[in-house]
Structure formats: C-alpha cells, structure tokens
Design an enzyme around this catalytic site. Structure first.
Site, PDB file in Angstrom:
ATOM      1  N   GLU A 107       0.839  -1.202   0.000  1.00 46.22           N
ATOM      2  CA  GLU A 107       0.000   0.000   0.000  1.00 46.22           C
ATOM      3  C   GLU A 107       0.871   1.247   0.000  1.00 46.22           C
ATOM      4  O   GLU A 107       1.927   1.281   0.636  1.00 46.22           O
ATOM      5  CB  GLU A 107      -0.916  -0.003   1.229  1.00 46.22           C
ATOM      6  N   ASP A 109       0.163   5.470   0.500  1.00 41.63           N
ATOM      7  CA  ASP A 109      -0.924   6.327   0.963  1.00 41.63           C
ATOM      8  C   ASP A 109      -0.660   7.820   0.870  1.00 41.63           C
ATOM      9  O   ASP A 109       0.430   8.294   1.221  1.00 41.63           O
ATOM     10  CB  ASP A 109      -1.217   6.064   2.454  1.00 41.63           C
ATOM     11  N   GLU A 111      -3.118  10.381   2.899  1.00 38.86           N
ATOM     12  CA  GLU A 111      -4.292  10.525   3.750  1.00 38.86           C
ATOM     13  C   GLU A 111      -4.284  11.937   4.319  1.00 38.86           C
ATOM     14  O   GLU A 111      -3.265  12.383   4.868  1.00 38.86           O
ATOM     15  CB  GLU A 111      -4.290   9.498   4.879  1.00 38.86           C
ATOM     16  N   THR A 125       1.408  10.429   5.121  1.00 37.58           N
ATOM     17  CA  THR A 125       1.863   9.482   4.100  1.00 37.58           C
ATOM     18  C   THR A 125       2.367   8.218   4.782  1.00 37.58           C
ATOM     19  O   THR A 125       2.904   8.260   5.891  1.00 37.58           O
ATOM     20  CB  THR A 125       2.986  10.079   3.233  1.00 37.58           C
ATOM     21  N   ASN A 126       2.160   7.099   4.106  1.00 34.33           N
ATOM     22  CA  ASN A 126       2.617   5.832   4.664  1.00 34.33           C
ATOM     23  C   ASN A 126       2.868   4.857   3.524  1.00 34.33           C
ATOM     24  O   ASN A 126       2.389   5.053   2.396  1.00 34.33           O
ATOM     25  CB  ASN A 126       1.567   5.263   5.627  1.00 34.33           C
ATOM     26  N   GLU A 136       5.218   6.090   8.696  1.00 37.01           N
ATOM     27  CA  GLU A 136       4.497   7.340   8.511  1.00 37.01           C
ATOM     28  C   GLU A 136       5.426   8.554   8.456  1.00 37.01           C
ATOM     29  O   GLU A 136       6.397   8.645   9.222  1.00 37.01           O
ATOM     30  CB  GLU A 136       3.497   7.561   9.652  1.00 37.01           C
ATOM     31  N   TRP A 201      -8.227   8.437  15.728  1.00 37.39           N
ATOM     32  CA  TRP A 201      -6.791   8.715  15.647  1.00 37.39           C
ATOM     33  C   TRP A 201      -6.424   9.939  14.813  1.00 37.39           C
ATOM     34  O   TRP A 201      -5.335  10.504  14.968  1.00 37.39           O
ATOM     35  CB  TRP A 201      -6.063   7.509  15.028  1.00 37.39           C
ATOM     36  N   ARG A 280       9.329   5.423  19.832  1.00 32.47           N
ATOM     37  CA  ARG A 280       8.452   4.428  19.224  1.00 32.47           C
ATOM     38  C   ARG A 280       9.202   3.146  18.892  1.00 32.47           C
ATOM     39  O   ARG A 280       8.616   2.052  18.915  1.00 32.47           O
ATOM     40  CB  ARG A 280       7.830   5.006  17.957  1.00 32.47           C
TER      41      ARG A 280
END
Length: 295
Positions: A107, A109, A111, A125-126, A136, A201, A280
């Site tokens: 995928e 992206d 978004e 974006t991802n 991301e 989210w 993270r």
C-alpha cells in the site's frame, strides 16, 4: 521478492483520465475507470459543461464512501486533483492511495487528516510492504487545500516511490530490498479514493472527535490520470509502453530521487518522521532509516 518488469504478465496502458486531461491523455468518464465500492448513495458525479467531470465523496453519520480503479497496476505514475473537506473537518480522513488485497498487502498512501476550523490539515503518508506499515511521515501543506483543487501524485517504480504535491516532491521511499528491507514489487495494486470517519486517531491523536453537527463532509476529486502497467487477467506477457522507456530521462519508469530532492518539504513542512522516533522504536529504528537516509 520483487519481480523484474521483463518477467511480469502486464499490459502497458496510458489510463484514460476523467476531469481536465492533458492532450496526451484520452478523456473518459469516472465510471469507465472506477467502481464505487461503498457508500454508493454518498458518491456524486458532476459534469461541468462537458469540460471537467468532478466526483464528490460524502461522509455523514450513516456512512462514508469510496471508489477503486477497475484495473490493477504493477508500477506506474498516478495523479489526482483533490479539494478537501472545508470548515470543521476534525476526525475526517480523505484519501488517495494504491493498495493490493490481503493481510500481507502492499500500500502507498496519501491521507488528509481534518482539523477544527482555522487549524491546518495534516498530510499523512505511509507505505506498507508485505503487510507491514509503520512508515508514517506527516506534513503541513503550504496552501489551503480546501479552497481549490491541488494535484497529488504517486510515482512507483523498481527504484523508489515518490510522493509529490503540485509537482513538488515531498517524500521518497527507496528500494533497499538488497539490504533486506521489503519493497513493493510483487503485488498488483488498485487506485483508491475515499472519505471516512477516523476520529479515533486522525485529529490530535484522536483527542478531537468528529463534530457531526458540521456534516455532511464533502471531498471533491477530479483530473485523475495515470501512466502505468496494467496486470492482465489472462496472464499474457507484454512490455510497458514506449512512453515509459527507461531510456527516457523524464519517464516515470526510470525516475529516481535522492534525499536532497525532498529537502525543501522536509525542512519546511514535515512535522513527523518515523525515522526520528526513537521512543516508538526503542529496539532500534527500521533498517531503511539508516541506509543513507533515503527512505
């Protein structure tokens, strides 16, 4: 494992576009290129005196809406003009993306995460490779994306994936498969557009919810165009179009971009980069983050 173009069962095509097309593209209707896959009664196709065909997707408390291309692609350049949800759009997500199917899907992206009135949109974006995302990068935009149409482009070839806004590259994800980083090259993808409720989210990490009194939320699409390799159902092998020859320096099939190519967007408008998020990833950043900072 990514397949080479020579080994692919693909048919080369310049996909017809709806909306305002270049002279090199043939105009077609929305329903010739796309299927509505959910919220059919929330999708409206508008003809503007035969010159421009617009598609509006609506989100309200009953449903969102979305469409996908009839064709599946393996590499190409895909472009969409969009005008985002205006006003109090907190919690809403409008998208333009490519995706395959299944749990181990690929995928790419765009978004667009809405916000309360007066606050900026976030462009999220991802990229997913074999079902794994968590890559991301987020940006503010340098214009009001609700005031007029702007162009968003995804270029995907064997070398890299490039996200561009109004012709300005904002992100690149390079092919580091030789270093063990999964890349997108083994699964055909369809082009999608949608608007949906992402209040859990989308806005300030889900702290700001969708204000349904501001509904309906409407995102507009137009000017879709693509130059791509279409995967054929019959499996017959063919080559990509002459227009996409790797010998043409301007062709998408051979275009590559290094980190300096996105420096302007990164330095002025990037607000989140997974490659800088040590909290993270306490066990270490993803491998591509240390490979020349080209991811």
């Amino acid at each position: 494992m990514m397949r080479s173009l020579d080994a692919l069962a693909v048919a080369a095509v310049i996909v017809a576009c709806f909306g305002a097309c270049s002279s090199a593209s043939a105009s077609s209707s929305f329903y010739e290129d796309f299927d509505v896959i959910w919220g059919k009664d929330h999708v409206r196709v508008i003809d503007d005196a035969g010159e421009r065909q617009l598609v509006t997707l609506t989100l309200d408390s009953s449903s969102g809406s979305g469409f996908q291309s009839k064709e599946q692609f393996l590499f190409g350049e895909f472009s969409m003009d969009m005008k985002l949800v205006p006003g109090d759009s907190a919690g809403t997500v409008a998208t333009f993306y490519l995706t395959s199917e299944g749990d181990a899907h690929d995928e790419i992206d765009f978004e667009f995460l809405g916000n309360v009135s007066g606050e900026p949109y976030v462009m999220h974006t991802n990229v997913f490779a074999q079902g794994r995302g968590n890559r991301e990068k987020e940006f503010y935009l340098w214009f009001d994306p609700t005031a007029d149409f702007h162009n968003y482009t995804l270029l995907w070839n064997t070398y890299n994936i490039i996200w561009s806004v109004d012709g300005v590259p904002v992100r690149v994800f390079r092919n580091h498969e030789s270093s063990g980083v999964p890349y997108l090259g083994g699964q055909a993808m369809r082009a999608h557009g949608s608007v949906w409720n992402g209040e859990s989210w989308a806005t300030r990490g889900g702290r700001v919810k969708t204000n349904w009194t501001a509904a309906p939320f409407i995102a507009s699409y137009g000017g879709y165009a693509a130059s791509a390799c279409v995967v054929r159902a019959d499996g017959e092998s063919s080559s990509c179009p002459p227009e996409a020859s790797a010998g043409d320096a301007g062709a998408w099939i051979g275009r590559q971009l290094g980190p300096d190519g996105v420096a302007w967007a990164r330095e002025n408008y990037m607000i989140y980069d997974y490659c800088n998020d040590h909290w993270r990833f306490p066990q270490g950043l993803p491998a591509e983050c240390n490979l020349g900072r080209l991811s």
